[in-house]
Design a protein around this motif. Sequence first.
Motif, PDB file in Angstrom:
ATOM      1  N   UNK A  91       0.774  -1.230   0.000  1.00 13.48           N
ATOM      2  CA  UNK A  91       0.000   0.000   0.000  1.00 13.48           C
ATOM      3  C   UNK A  91       0.804   1.278   0.000  1.00 13.48           C
ATOM      4  N   UNK A  92       1.787   1.382   0.881  1.00 14.05           N
ATOM      5  CA  UNK A  92       2.568   2.620   0.970  1.00 14.05           C
ATOM      6  C   UNK A  92       3.360   2.859  -0.312  1.00 14.05           C
TER       7      UNK A  92
ATOM      8  N   UNK B  48       7.402   4.953  -2.320  1.00 17.69           N
ATOM      9  CA  UNK B  48       8.541   4.804  -1.410  1.00 17.69           C
ATOM     10  C   UNK B  48       8.543   3.380  -0.882  1.00 17.69           C
ATOM     11  N   UNK B  49       9.678   2.732  -0.988  1.00 16.66           N
ATOM     12  CA  UNK B  49       9.804   1.366  -0.511  1.00 16.66           C
ATOM     13  C   UNK B  49      10.666   1.341   0.738  1.00 16.66           C
ATOM     14  N   UNK B  50      10.331   0.462   1.661  1.00 20.23           N
ATOM     15  CA  UNK B  50      11.126   0.315   2.870  1.00 20.23           C
ATOM     16  C   UNK B  50      12.218  -0.736   2.711  1.00 20.23           C
TER      17      UNK B  50
ATOM     18  N   UNK C  81      19.372   5.154   4.608  1.00 18.22           N
ATOM     19  CA  UNK C  81      18.427   5.960   3.820  1.00 18.22           C
ATOM     20  C   UNK C  81      17.229   6.383   4.658  1.00 18.22           C
ATOM     21  N   UNK C  82      16.743   5.472   5.506  1.00 18.13           N
ATOM     22  CA  UNK C  82      15.598   5.815   6.350  1.00 18.13           C
ATOM     23  C   UNK C  82      15.995   6.762   7.477  1.00 18.13           C
TER      24      UNK C  82
ATOM     25  N   UNK D 115      11.414  10.567   9.557  1.00 19.29           N
ATOM     26  CA  UNK D 115      10.154  11.152   9.093  1.00 19.29           C
ATOM     27  C   UNK D 115       9.308  10.137   8.333  1.00 19.29           C
ATOM     28  N   UNK D 116       9.932   9.386   7.437  1.00 21.86           N
ATOM     29  CA  UNK D 116       9.164   8.425   6.632  1.00 21.86           C
ATOM     30  C   UNK D 116       8.541   7.344   7.505  1.00 21.86           C
TER      31      UNK D 116
END
Length: 170
Positions: free
Chosen positions: A91-92, A98-100, A106-107, A113-114
Amino acid sequence: RAIIGMALGFAYFVVDNAALAMGSFGGYPPLLAAWAPFLLFLLVGAILVFAMHGGFAFLEAGTVRHKNQVNALCKILVDFAVSTIAYFFIGYSVAYGISFFSGAEALAAMNGYELVKFFFLLTFAAAIPAIVSGGIAERARFGPQLIATAVLVGVVYPLFEGVTWNHAWG
C-alpha cells in the motif's frame, strides 16, 4: 470521530507541506532539533488514531452476541495486523512510491520522518477495515474478510490516497 479525522488529515497536509518547504536536504531539514516538533505532532496524531481501534473493537464487541465477543475482539486485532502487513509491503509503495526495502542509512537520513509518516497513515488505512468489520459482524466468515482487508488496505485505499495526498495519477 469524523471531525477529528478530518482535522488530523488537514493538519498532516499543512505540516507535511511546511516541513518539505523548510529544509534543503532533499526537502527535509537536516537537524533533528528542527524536525522534532513535526515528528512529535505526527506521532501524537498517529497514537490518537490508533487508540480509535480500541473503540472500534469494543463497539463491535458490544454489538455481537455474548458467545462471539472474544472472536470480535480478536478479529479487530488480526485485521490491524493484516492491514499493517498489506500496507507495509504494497500500500505505501502504491500511494507514495517509497519502498522500505532500502538500507537503514536511507531511512535514518530523513530523521525518521518516513517511518513516523508511515505509522500515521497506516492507522488511517487500518481504520477502514475495522469500521467495515463492525458492520459485518457475525455475518461474514473470517478468511474472506481477511482477504478483503488485505485487498482494501493494500490496493484500493492506497490508490485513492495517492491521488488525494501525493497528487499521483491525476
